[in-house]
Motif scaffolding. Structure first.
Motif, PDB file in Angstrom:
ATOM      1  N   GLN A   1     -38.942 -69.816 -73.774  1.00 42.72           N
ATOM      2  CA  GLN A   1     -39.074 -68.376 -73.648  1.00 42.72           C
ATOM      3  C   GLN A   1     -40.075 -67.958 -72.569  1.00 42.72           C
ATOM      4  O   GLN A   1     -39.940 -66.892 -71.974  1.00 42.72           O
ATOM      5  CB  GLN A   1     -39.494 -67.770 -74.986  1.00 42.72           C
ATOM      6  N   LYS A   2     -41.068 -68.803 -72.305  1.00 43.74           N
ATOM      7  CA  LYS A   2     -42.089 -68.444 -71.324  1.00 43.74           C
ATOM      8  C   LYS A   2     -41.550 -68.391 -69.890  1.00 43.74           C
ATOM      9  O   LYS A   2     -42.229 -67.913 -68.992  1.00 43.74           O
ATOM     10  CB  LYS A   2     -43.256 -69.422 -71.410  1.00 43.74           C
ATOM     11  N   LEU A   3     -40.348 -68.895 -69.671  1.00 48.53           N
ATOM     12  CA  LEU A   3     -39.747 -68.839 -68.338  1.00 48.53           C
ATOM     13  C   LEU A   3     -39.002 -67.530 -68.101  1.00 48.53           C
ATOM     14  O   LEU A   3     -38.577 -67.259 -66.979  1.00 48.53           O
ATOM     15  CB  LEU A   3     -38.796 -70.019 -68.138  1.00 48.53           C
ATOM     16  N   GLY A   4     -38.843 -66.729 -69.148  1.00 47.01           N
ATOM     17  CA  GLY A   4     -38.051 -65.508 -69.019  1.00 47.01           C
ATOM     18  C   GLY A   4     -38.631 -64.530 -68.010  1.00 47.01           C
ATOM     19  O   GLY A   4     -37.891 -63.824 -67.324  1.00 47.01           O
ATOM     20  N   GLY A   5     -39.964 -64.489 -67.909  1.00 47.85           N
ATOM     21  CA  GLY A   5     -40.580 -63.564 -66.967  1.00 47.85           C
ATOM     22  C   GLY A   5     -40.159 -63.822 -65.538  1.00 47.85           C
ATOM     23  O   GLY A   5     -39.973 -62.884 -64.747  1.00 47.85           O
ATOM     24  N   PHE A   6     -39.975 -65.096 -65.158  1.00 46.01           N
ATOM     25  CA  PHE A   6     -39.560 -65.431 -63.794  1.00 46.01           C
ATOM     26  C   PHE A   6     -38.140 -64.930 -63.521  1.00 46.01           C
ATOM     27  O   PHE A   6     -37.871 -64.320 -62.487  1.00 46.01           O
ATOM     28  CB  PHE A   6     -39.628 -66.946 -63.582  1.00 46.01           C
ATOM     29  N   VAL A   7     -37.244 -65.200 -64.463  1.00 47.22           N
ATOM     30  CA  VAL A   7     -35.837 -64.814 -64.268  1.00 47.22           C
ATOM     31  C   VAL A   7     -35.697 -63.292 -64.273  1.00 47.22           C
ATOM     32  O   VAL A   7     -35.023 -62.710 -63.407  1.00 47.22           O
ATOM     33  CB  VAL A   7     -34.951 -65.450 -65.363  1.00 47.22           C
ATOM     34  N   TYR A   8     -36.361 -62.628 -65.217  1.00 46.58           N
ATOM     35  CA  TYR A   8     -36.199 -61.177 -65.331  1.00 46.58           C
ATOM     36  C   TYR A   8     -36.974 -60.419 -64.251  1.00 46.58           C
ATOM     37  O   TYR A   8     -36.637 -59.270 -63.955  1.00 46.58           O
ATOM     38  CB  TYR A   8     -36.560 -60.708 -66.734  1.00 46.58           C
ATOM     39  N   LEU A   9     -37.974 -61.044 -63.660  1.00 46.23           N
ATOM     40  CA  LEU A   9     -38.622 -60.411 -62.510  1.00 46.23           C
ATOM     41  C   LEU A   9     -37.638 -60.303 -61.351  1.00 46.23           C
ATOM     42  O   LEU A   9     -37.531 -59.259 -60.693  1.00 46.23           O
ATOM     43  CB  LEU A   9     -39.844 -61.229 -62.085  1.00 46.23           C
ATOM     44  N   PHE A  10     -36.890 -61.365 -61.127  1.00 45.60           N
ATOM     45  CA  PHE A  10     -35.867 -61.325 -60.077  1.00 45.60           C
ATOM     46  C   PHE A  10     -34.764 -60.326 -60.432  1.00 45.60           C
ATOM     47  O   PHE A  10     -34.330 -59.534 -59.590  1.00 45.60           O
ATOM     48  CB  PHE A  10     -35.263 -62.717 -59.880  1.00 45.60           C
ATOM     49  N   MET A  11     -34.320 -60.337 -61.680  1.00 48.11           N
ATOM     50  CA  MET A  11     -33.273 -59.413 -62.097  1.00 48.11           C
ATOM     51  C   MET A  11     -33.730 -57.962 -61.966  1.00 48.11           C
ATOM     52  O   MET A  11     -32.936 -57.080 -61.621  1.00 48.11           O
ATOM     53  CB  MET A  11     -32.850 -59.718 -63.537  1.00 48.11           C
ATOM     54  N   SER A  12     -35.010 -57.703 -62.220  1.00 45.31           N
ATOM     55  CA  SER A  12     -35.531 -56.344 -62.061  1.00 45.31           C
ATOM     56  C   SER A  12     -35.470 -55.909 -60.605  1.00 45.31           C
ATOM     57  O   SER A  12     -35.217 -54.736 -60.306  1.00 45.31           O
ATOM     58  CB  SER A  12     -36.978 -56.273 -62.570  1.00 45.31           C
ATOM     59  N   GLY A  13     -35.702 -56.845 -59.690  1.00 48.96           N
ATOM     60  CA  GLY A  13     -35.549 -56.531 -58.271  1.00 48.96           C
ATOM     61  C   GLY A  13     -34.118 -56.152 -57.939  1.00 48.96           C
ATOM     62  O   GLY A  13     -33.870 -55.222 -57.151  1.00 48.96           O
ATOM     63  N   VAL A  14     -33.160 -56.872 -58.531  1.00 49.09           N
ATOM     64  CA  VAL A  14     -31.750 -56.532 -58.320  1.00 49.09           C
ATOM     65  C   VAL A  14     -31.444 -55.153 -58.886  1.00 49.09           C
ATOM     66  O   VAL A  14     -30.705 -54.363 -58.284  1.00 49.09           O
ATOM     67  CB  VAL A  14     -30.828 -57.604 -58.957  1.00 49.09           C
ATOM     68  N   VAL A  15     -32.014 -54.822 -60.045  1.00 51.08           N
ATOM     69  CA  VAL A  15     -31.821 -53.493 -60.638  1.00 51.08           C
ATOM     70  C   VAL A  15     -32.333 -52.411 -59.690  1.00 51.08           C
ATOM     71  O   VAL A  15     -31.679 -51.373 -59.504  1.00 51.08           O
ATOM     72  CB  VAL A  15     -32.522 -53.396 -62.008  1.00 51.08           C
ATOM     73  N   CYS A  16     -33.491 -52.637 -59.085  1.00 47.41           N
ATOM     74  CA  CYS A  16     -34.026 -51.652 -58.129  1.00 47.41           C
ATOM     75  C   CYS A  16     -33.046 -51.437 -56.984  1.00 47.41           C
ATOM     76  O   CYS A  16     -32.826 -50.296 -56.537  1.00 47.41           O
ATOM     77  CB  CYS A  16     -35.373 -52.120 -57.600  1.00 47.41           C
ATOM     78  N   PHE A  17     -32.439 -52.520 -56.499  1.00 49.02           N
ATOM     79  CA  PHE A  17     -31.434 -52.379 -55.447  1.00 49.02           C
ATOM     80  C   PHE A  17     -30.227 -51.586 -55.938  1.00 49.02           C
ATOM     81  O   PHE A  17     -29.712 -50.706 -55.238  1.00 49.02           O
ATOM     82  CB  PHE A  17     -30.978 -53.745 -54.945  1.00 49.02           C
ATOM     83  N   VAL A  18     -29.758 -51.894 -57.151  1.00 48.59           N
ATOM     84  CA  VAL A  18     -28.593 -51.196 -57.706  1.00 48.59           C
ATOM     85  C   VAL A  18     -28.876 -49.699 -57.830  1.00 48.59           C
ATOM     86  O   VAL A  18     -28.030 -48.862 -57.483  1.00 48.59           O
ATOM     87  CB  VAL A  18     -28.209 -51.799 -59.079  1.00 48.59           C
ATOM     88  N   LEU A  19     -30.076 -49.350 -58.307  1.00 51.96           N
ATOM     89  CA  LEU A  19     -30.418 -47.936 -58.460  1.00 51.96           C
ATOM     90  C   LEU A  19     -30.510 -47.249 -57.098  1.00 51.96           C
ATOM     91  O   LEU A  19     -30.028 -46.125 -56.927  1.00 51.96           O
ATOM     92  CB  LEU A  19     -31.735 -47.803 -59.220  1.00 51.96           C
ATOM     93  N   TRP A  20     -31.138 -47.918 -56.141  1.00 47.95           N
ATOM     94  CA  TRP A  20     -31.202 -47.348 -54.787  1.00 47.95           C
ATOM     95  C   TRP A  20     -29.803 -47.174 -54.199  1.00 47.95           C
ATOM     96  O   TRP A  20     -29.478 -46.134 -53.614  1.00 47.95           O
ATOM     97  CB  TRP A  20     -32.030 -48.256 -53.869  1.00 47.95           C
ATOM     98  N   TYR A  21     -28.978 -48.182 -54.381  1.00 48.94           N
ATOM     99  CA  TYR A  21     -27.618 -48.150 -53.834  1.00 48.94           C
ATOM    100  C   TYR A  21     -26.811 -47.020 -54.466  1.00 48.94           C
ATOM    101  O   TYR A  21     -26.021 -46.349 -53.796  1.00 48.94           O
ATOM    102  CB  TYR A  21     -26.961 -49.502 -54.078  1.00 48.94           C
ATOM    103  N   SER A  22     -27.027 -46.801 -55.766  1.00 48.85           N
ATOM    104  CA  SER A  22     -26.303 -45.724 -56.445  1.00 48.85           C
ATOM    105  C   SER A  22     -26.750 -44.362 -55.929  1.00 48.85           C
ATOM    106  O   SER A  22     -25.925 -43.481 -55.655  1.00 48.85           O
ATOM    107  CB  SER A  22     -26.541 -45.795 -57.956  1.00 48.85           C
TER     108      SER A  22
END
Length: 398
Positions: free
Chosen positions: A214-235
């Motif tokens: 579970q302690k690795l989740g922060g690394f994966v979701y930090l990257f996914m949050s960056g993708v979300v920022c792109f998706v929101l900007w793109y929208s």
């Protein structure tokens, strides 16, 4: 970095025995789940108003078989997939065949595609916060897990559920808006990034459950949050959430299988890169003999290897499917178009990575750095080529 040769072990033989006994160990619940999935496929084929051609029928039943197999392989999917389908069908009933019903309360705030996708984006940020905060608390109290980390896993599951449901509903909405021109929602950057987020969440969910990391989740979701920022900007900047007709180049049934296979590969490669970052930090902590904040670096590397192997398999499949699509559309399997050339670069990069680990026996920092650099190569192959290079695939630009 070490260059020790890979030692043969009894593990492959044990895994082979497990595979041979897999079907024998399936119980009544497994077969009941498979029957439910195939019943849903039959229901979709014969009752929904969208007429499917022969190719779509084949894809439907292959998808049902894959869903059944995945539910057997990873038990939690046996309730994730039916719940996604039930929510999507609830949305279909609420629409009642008329997109004008989109202002109904449940559709407006929960079950329309855009609402579900916005919930997905919000839940990814919630998961990131919970993983980071839970990890810090676990470190301070010397715990393996805590309530926040458990909440993070739940948020991750919910974000995948919301995103997958949103994609299924968007598929239906495309027929309500475009009529017979409706299409599977993998036709532009907005749609494929939503699919990418779903894939990343589900893959990490599996690895977290399988290896208790579970302690690795922060690394994966930090990257996914960056993708979300792109998706929101793109929208916001391009109004990308609007459902548009397919351009002629994408009006092919090959798209329905080529794009999802590609993005399973992309998702796995990105998870591997984030695990590479975690492995470097774990190696540094082990060398300094400091308190363990992360799982053992060897375990992280093992998970990273499995992610690269899965990604390589699906990316290879996607490349073959892309070549068949090219032959169907342009009369030749390969033309060294910039997109094709960079796809080959990505494939070669991970082929060498796997060769060095499995054959040369490399371990440690070099593979972690290689996975991180591989993310940059993969990102350029997907987005950079569309932005900076022109070719037969130029329709995919921002």
């Amino acid at each position: 970095m070490t260059h020790t040769k890979h030692e043969p072990s009894a593990v492959p033989q044990h895994e082979l025995l497990v595979r041979r006994s897999f079907c024998k160990n399936l119980g009544g619940a497994d077969w009941l789940y498979a029957a439910l999935i195939f019943a849903v496929a039959a229901f979709v084929q014969y009752t929904l108003p969208h007429h499917m051609d022969a190719y779509e029928v084949v894809i439907l039943w292959l998808s049902a078989a894959c869903a059944a197999g995945l539910g057997w392989f990873f038990k939690p999917l046996r309730w994730f997939i039916p719940l996604s389908l039930a929510l999507a069908y609830g949305s279909v009933l609420l629409y009642g065949g008329d997109f004008a019903h989109r202002d109904r309360f449940l559709l407006r705030y929960f079950l329309s595609s855009q609402s579900a996708i916005m919930w997905q984006c919000a839940l990814i940020f919630c998961a990131l916060f919970a993983y980071l905060a839970g990890g810090l608390i676990a470190l301070h109290r010397r715990q393996q897990t805590n309530t926040l980390l458990g909440m993070a896993t739940a948020f991750g599951w919910l974000c995948a559920l919301a995103g997958f449901t949103g994609l299924l509903v968007r598929w239906h909405e495309s027929y309500l808006i475009l009529g017979s021109a409706g299409h599977i929602p993998v036709s532009n950057l907005y749609e494929v990034f939503i699919l990418f987020l779903v894939i990343c969440a589900l893959m990490y969910w599996y690895y977290e459950s399988r290896f208790s990391v579970q302690k690795l989740g922060g690394f994966v979701y930090l990257f996914m949050s960056g993708v979300v920022c792109f998706v929101l900007w793109y929208s916001l900047s391009r109004n990308a959430q609007q459902i548009q007709p397919l351009i002629p180049a994408l009006q092919s049934w090959w798209m329905k299988i080529h794009v999802p296979a590609n993005f399973i590969g992309y998702g796995a490669f990105c998870i591997a890169a984030m695990l590479g970052v975690a492995q470097l930090l774990a190696i540094r902590a082990e060398a300094a003999d400091s308190p363990r904040r992360l799982p053992d670096s060897a375990l992280i590397e093992e998970i990273m290897y499995k992610a690269v192997a899965v990604g390589f398999l699906f990316f290879t499949l996607a490349t073959i499917l892309g070549a068949l699509w090219a032959a169907d559309a342009w009369g030749r399997y390969w033309s060294w178009d910039p997109k094709e050339t960079w796809a080959f670069v990505v494939w070669l990069n991970y082929a060498v990575w796997l060769h060095l680990r499995l054959v040369a026996g490399w371990r440690g920092k070099v593979l972690a750095w290689w996975a991180i650099v591989g993310l940059a190569i993969t990102a350029f192959a997907f987005v950079g080529v569309n932005l900076f290079l022109s070719g037969l695939h130029s329709y995919g630009g921002l």
